[in-house]
Design an enzyme around this catalytic site. Sequence first.
Site, mmCIF file in Angstrom:
data_model
loop_
_atom_site.group_PDB
_atom_site.id
_atom_site.type_symbol
_atom_site.label_atom_id
_atom_site.label_comp_id
_atom_site.label_asym_id
_atom_site.label_seq_id
_atom_site.Cartn_x
_atom_site.Cartn_y
_atom_site.Cartn_z
ATOM 1 N N TYR A 1 -17.557 40.608 -47.740
ATOM 2 C CA TYR A 1 -17.863 40.503 -46.312
ATOM 3 C C TYR A 1 -16.859 41.316 -45.481
ATOM 4 O O TYR A 1 -15.640 41.239 -45.713
ATOM 5 C CB TYR A 1 -17.764 39.056 -45.829
ATOM 6 C CG TYR A 1 -18.716 38.074 -46.487
ATOM 7 C CD1 TYR A 1 -19.835 38.487 -47.210
ATOM 8 C CD2 TYR A 1 -18.490 36.703 -46.349
ATOM 9 C CE1 TYR A 1 -20.692 37.555 -47.786
ATOM 10 C CE2 TYR A 1 -19.346 35.770 -46.916
ATOM 11 C CZ TYR A 1 -20.448 36.202 -47.649
ATOM 12 O OH TYR A 1 -21.286 35.281 -48.204
ATOM 13 N N LYS B 1 -15.936 18.686 -41.219
ATOM 14 C CA LYS B 1 -14.779 18.137 -41.943
ATOM 15 C C LYS B 1 -13.707 17.661 -40.947
ATOM 16 O O LYS B 1 -13.044 16.642 -41.171
ATOM 17 C CB LYS B 1 -14.199 19.179 -42.899
ATOM 18 C CG LYS B 1 -15.109 19.570 -44.052
ATOM 19 C CD LYS B 1 -15.382 18.437 -45.043
ATOM 20 C CE LYS B 1 -14.171 18.096 -45.890
ATOM 21 N NZ LYS B 1 -14.518 17.090 -46.935
ATOM 22 N N TYR C 1 -19.310 23.889 -40.967
ATOM 23 C CA TYR C 1 -18.672 23.170 -42.081
ATOM 24 C C TYR C 1 -17.318 22.619 -41.650
ATOM 25 O O TYR C 1 -17.049 21.417 -41.792
ATOM 26 C CB TYR C 1 -18.506 24.102 -43.295
ATOM 27 C CG TYR C 1 -17.516 23.572 -44.324
ATOM 28 C CD1 TYR C 1 -17.800 22.447 -45.083
ATOM 29 C CD2 TYR C 1 -16.269 24.201 -44.514
ATOM 30 C CE1 TYR C 1 -16.885 21.953 -46.011
ATOM 31 C CE2 TYR C 1 -15.352 23.712 -45.444
ATOM 32 C CZ TYR C 1 -15.658 22.587 -46.186
ATOM 33 O OH TYR C 1 -14.754 22.088 -47.087
ATOM 34 N N SER C 2 -16.441 23.490 -41.122
ATOM 35 C CA SER C 2 -15.097 22.995 -40.787
ATOM 36 C C SER C 2 -15.153 21.989 -39.640
ATOM 37 O O SER C 2 -14.353 21.048 -39.598
ATOM 38 C CB SER C 2 -14.118 24.139 -40.513
ATOM 39 O OG SER C 2 -14.595 25.027 -39.560
ATOM 40 N N ALA D 1 -19.551 16.062 -50.256
ATOM 41 C CA ALA D 1 -19.699 16.854 -49.038
ATOM 42 C C ALA D 1 -20.638 18.011 -49.292
ATOM 43 O O ALA D 1 -20.831 18.432 -50.431
ATOM 44 C CB ALA D 1 -18.339 17.404 -48.596
ATOM 45 N N ASP E 1 -26.764 8.532 -52.372
ATOM 46 C CA ASP E 1 -26.327 9.307 -51.206
ATOM 47 C C ASP E 1 -25.249 8.499 -50.459
ATOM 48 O O ASP E 1 -25.490 7.332 -50.116
ATOM 49 C CB ASP E 1 -27.564 9.515 -50.319
ATOM 50 C CG ASP E 1 -27.273 10.343 -49.084
ATOM 51 O OD1 ASP E 1 -26.096 10.493 -48.704
ATOM 52 O OD2 ASP E 1 -28.256 10.825 -48.484
ATOM 53 N N ASP F 1 -20.340 41.114 -42.032
ATOM 54 C CA ASP F 1 -19.329 40.050 -42.046
ATOM 55 C C ASP F 1 -19.972 38.684 -41.809
ATOM 56 O O ASP F 1 -21.047 38.581 -41.204
ATOM 57 C CB ASP F 1 -18.275 40.332 -40.963
ATOM 58 C CG ASP F 1 -16.921 39.765 -41.334
ATOM 59 O OD1 ASP F 1 -16.836 39.033 -42.336
ATOM 60 O OD2 ASP F 1 -15.943 40.068 -40.624
ATOM 61 N N THR G 1 -9.909 19.596 -45.878
ATOM 62 C CA THR G 1 -9.728 21.028 -46.095
ATOM 63 C C THR G 1 -8.785 21.623 -45.059
ATOM 64 O O THR G 1 -8.719 21.139 -43.920
ATOM 65 C CB THR G 1 -11.090 21.755 -46.019
ATOM 66 O OG1 THR G 1 -10.861 23.163 -45.931
ATOM 67 C CG2 THR G 1 -11.898 21.334 -44.802
ATOM 68 N N ASP G 2 -8.092 22.692 -45.452
ATOM 69 C CA ASP G 2 -7.212 23.386 -44.489
ATOM 70 C C ASP G 2 -8.025 24.111 -43.417
ATOM 71 O O ASP G 2 -7.468 24.579 -42.428
ATOM 72 C CB ASP G 2 -6.278 24.357 -45.217
ATOM 73 C CG ASP G 2 -7.008 25.490 -45.934
ATOM 74 O OD1 ASP G 2 -8.251 25.463 -46.007
ATOM 75 O OD2 ASP G 2 -6.325 26.411 -46.433
ATOM 76 N N GLU G 3 -9.350 24.209 -43.611
ATOM 77 C CA GLU G 3 -10.169 24.929 -42.627
ATOM 78 C C GLU G 3 -10.198 24.191 -41.291
ATOM 79 O O GLU G 3 -10.615 24.755 -40.279
ATOM 80 C CB GLU G 3 -11.591 25.160 -43.170
ATOM 81 C CG GLU G 3 -11.542 25.937 -44.468
ATOM 82 C CD GLU G 3 -12.870 26.526 -44.940
ATOM 83 O OE1 GLU G 3 -13.766 26.728 -44.112
ATOM 84 O OE2 GLU G 3 -12.976 26.788 -46.154
#
Length: 339
Positions: free
Chosen positions: A210, A157, A153-154, A83, A59, A275, A125-127
């Site tokens: 969605y 990150k 999540y974003s 991740a 881990d 959604d 990430t681009d998020e």
Amino acid sequence: MKILVTGGAGFIGANFVFYMLEEHPEDEIVCLDALTYAGNLETLEPAMDNPRFRFVKGDVADRKAVFPLFEKEGFDVVVNFAAESHVDRSIEDPGIFLKTNILGTQVLMDASREYGVKRFHQVGTDEVYGDLPLDRPDLFFTEDMPVTASSPYSASKASADLLVMAYHRTFGLPVTISRCSNNYGPYQFPEKLIPLMIANALADKPLPVYGTGENVRDWLYVEDHCRAIDRILRSGRVGEVYNIGGHNERNNLEVVKTILAQLNKPESLITFVGDRKGHDLRYAIDPTKIHEELGWLPTTKFDDGIRQTIDWYLDHEPWWRNIISGEYQQYYEKMYGNR
Ligand code: NAD
Ligand code: TYD
């Protein structure tokens, strides 16, 4: 070079391992992966006999496991893919995202400082740029945009990226960050849009889209991503962020219809479902910086890449059928049962 690849039993990490072993016969790779639900040793089978590759289960957030590994191996480079990566899971249970994605990155950077790693590369990430409106096709994500986040999540990150830049400024850790758009290709876990829709279509099951299906993603074939990271490792400037992606935008409905057409399945399988909470509208990368500085551009067009990807899933049914038994069935029922 001796390279630590974390998360190499997952989708992009495994593709990166294969790419690097093939492209750089002088390099040695150690993969550290906790083998969560998303990690699969079977994926790494083709690399296991390679004397320049070694797998270690562990881990990234476990300091007691990570430090001795760094001491023993003396890595030159760390590429951090490890991740929790699925937005929907982060909405259900954010905690593990914070632990792995933020604290795991911290542990790896602490070890990198302690043992003199020459480059710490964070796979971002681009998020972390939030989203773009659907009615402004002229807007794209550039590296100087402020970091923001829509999902746990974003947010995790984005936090990791901030920590990486802080370790560079405060401690002088030689870092780079890449922020990539949505990947697709071989070995992607079937919870993500493209493999999920392929698996459902093949089973004549409903394809859960969605909301209205108008959300746009900028799709990048996974090998193009691997090539970009390789370029950044070799020629990127320390302390810099590079966006990866570009000009393969499709809305979700278009993607799903393309998959159905190639598999000769009816569009009546498309089912609009509730959604996603906080659903980002549009992602689109401006790749000018990595193109001008490092000469990188995507080489695989979406229409070709999606065909290759569908063929790959058709040719590797045992790989994904194995994965969608067990825990995944419970996940699917929970996420889609009453949607
Ligand atoms: P994935 O979910 O397929 O794989 C993640 C891997 O990390 C798995 O092998 C898992 O076992 C391992 N892992 C998870 N927690 C760990 C821990 N605590 N310690 C060690 N290993 C652990 O993810 P992916 O799609 O391959 O994404 C890889 C990276 O790329 C992630 O950092 C993700 O944020 C980033 N990224 C993904 C995309 C995309 O479209 N998939 C786009 C841009 C950036
Ligand atoms: P996903 O593959 O989860 O990637 P991300 O959320 O990181 O972009 O989803 C891609 C797009 O597809 C996103 O707009 C959500 C949508 N989507 C569906 O419509 N149905 C699904 O079952 C899934 C998993 C995603």
